[in-house]
Design a protein around this motif. Structure first.
Motif, short mmCIF file in Angstrom:
data_model
loop_
_atom_site.label_atom_id
_atom_site.label_comp_id
_atom_site.label_asym_id
_atom_site.label_seq_id
_atom_site.Cartn_x
_atom_site.Cartn_y
_atom_site.Cartn_z
N THR A 230 0.83 -1.21 0.00
CA THR A 230 0.00 0.00 0.00
C THR A 230 0.87 1.26 0.00
O THR A 230 0.35 2.37 -0.05
CB THR A 230 -0.91 0.03 1.25
OG1 THR A 230 -0.08 -0.05 2.42
CG2 THR A 230 -1.87 -1.13 1.24
N GLU A 232 3.14 4.26 -1.15
CA GLU A 232 3.23 5.07 -2.35
C GLU A 232 4.51 5.89 -2.32
O GLU A 232 4.81 6.56 -1.34
CB GLU A 232 2.02 6.01 -2.46
CG GLU A 232 0.71 5.28 -2.72
CD GLU A 232 -0.44 6.25 -2.96
OE1 GLU A 232 -0.17 7.47 -3.10
OE2 GLU A 232 -1.59 5.81 -3.00
N SER A 234 6.56 8.96 -3.88
CA SER A 234 6.35 10.20 -4.64
C SER A 234 7.38 10.32 -5.75
O SER A 234 8.40 9.60 -5.77
CB SER A 234 6.47 11.40 -3.70
OG SER A 234 7.79 11.51 -3.22
#
Length: 326
Positions: A230, A232, A234
């Motif tokens: 899950t 993320e 950038s």
């Protein structure tokens, strides 16, 4: 185990034969995981023994082993120390000049193998002590040699190899990365076009070394798995990747290490192969990630060992992992 595998032994013999025939520069091309460091370490010890038996080199012989990262320097230094301890090679000091490590001025008075981080060496090689070391230096090993044709590297390497009596041995898994913008293979030229590939039983070059090693179970076949997560990253995280070493910065690696869903996915893959009684080698995000996964695996009744730069019994653990009966 003290002996090389047959394919490594053939490379060692070819290099030593070239040295006996007064060749000075060679580039060993061996795939990742096929034992470049171990093979080169055997060549280093052979070079020392051969030179000593013929009284060809100075009593305080110096050998430089140059690598890009601290981890590569530590890996190579650990391998050489283990081999020296196990083979009873004549006394020779091991110097460390990478990261925060410094060498003592007294090293010029002793035979030594000095492991150098290239960045640190480039900043310091013009200092007086290195001129003293250069005087007794007769062999330079360059790990990840495809980087050695970069202009910054060349200046430092040329300093130590400009004398015609110095041998230069490059190690690489990716020789194609040494090409210039016009397609000229600058890497091959720098090593006098003495490229040494894996050889078969008849000492003929093996065209597809990865396939050769996979068929003989020295390298694994790749079976990709998607790791669910899950987390993320950038654009900024991705841009932090070091273009030269392909390393992410510490904060990004910490994010990956601490992701519960990602770690669960990794552990589930491990559990699947553990049930099949297979040995599993996991490359983690770092030391802390080692500890996390080891604890989770322990909670699942799966025995594991973590190997990192500070492991006192690193080579023992590696040999135990390689032992079919353990």
């Amino acid at each position: 185990k003290n002996s090389l595998h047959p394919f490594q032994e053939r490379v060692r013999r070819k290099v030593m034969n070239l040295i006996s025939n007064k060749q000075k520069r060679f580039l060993i091309h061996m795939p990742t995981g096929s034992g470049k460091t171990r093979t080169a370490a055997e060549i280093v010890l052979d070079f020392i023994r051969q030179s000593a038996s013929k009284s060809l080199l100075p009593r305080n012989l110096k050998i430089l082993w140059v690598a890009q990262s601290q981890e590569l320097c530590e890996q190579a230094a650990g391998t050489l120390k283990w081999m020296i301890d196990n083979k009873g090679t004549s006394d020779i000091e091991i110097g460390h000049f990478y990261g925060s490590n410094e060498i003592d001025n007294d090293i010029v008075n002793h035979p030594a193998i000095i492991f150098c981080g290239i960045s640190k060496l480039m900043l310091n090689y013009m200092k007086p002590i290195w001129s003293d070391i250069k005087r007794d230096n007769y062999l330079v090993i360059v790990d990840e040699a495809h980087r050695s044709v970069a202009s910054e590297w060349v200046k430092a390497l040329d300093f130590f190899t400009e004398h015609s009596s110095v041998y230069l041995l490059g190690l690489t898994a990716t020789p194609g990365l040494g090409s210039g913008p016009d397609g000229t293979n600058l890497l091959a030229q720098y090593y006098d076009n003495n490229k040494i590939k894996l050889l078969d039983d008849d000492y003929t070059d093996i065209d597809n070394p990865i396939s050769y090693l996979r068929k003989r179970k020295f390298l694994a076949n790749i079976e990709p798995h998607t790791i669910e997560s899950t987390i993320e990253l950038s654009t900024q995280d991705l841009n932090q990747k070091n273009k030269d070493s392909f390393d992410f910065d510490a904060k990004t690696l910490e994010k990956l290490s601490l992701s519960p869903s990602r770690n669960l996915s990794i552990v589930n893959i491990i559990k699947k192969h553990h049930k099949l009684k297979e040995k599993i080698l996991v490359f983690t995000c770092g030391v802390e990630h080692n500890k996390i996964l080891k604890q989770v695996l322990k909670n699942n009744d799966i025995y594991s060992e973590a190997v990192d730069k500070d492991s006192k019994n690193r080579n023992e653990l590696i040999e135990k992992f390689k032992d079919k009966d353990s």
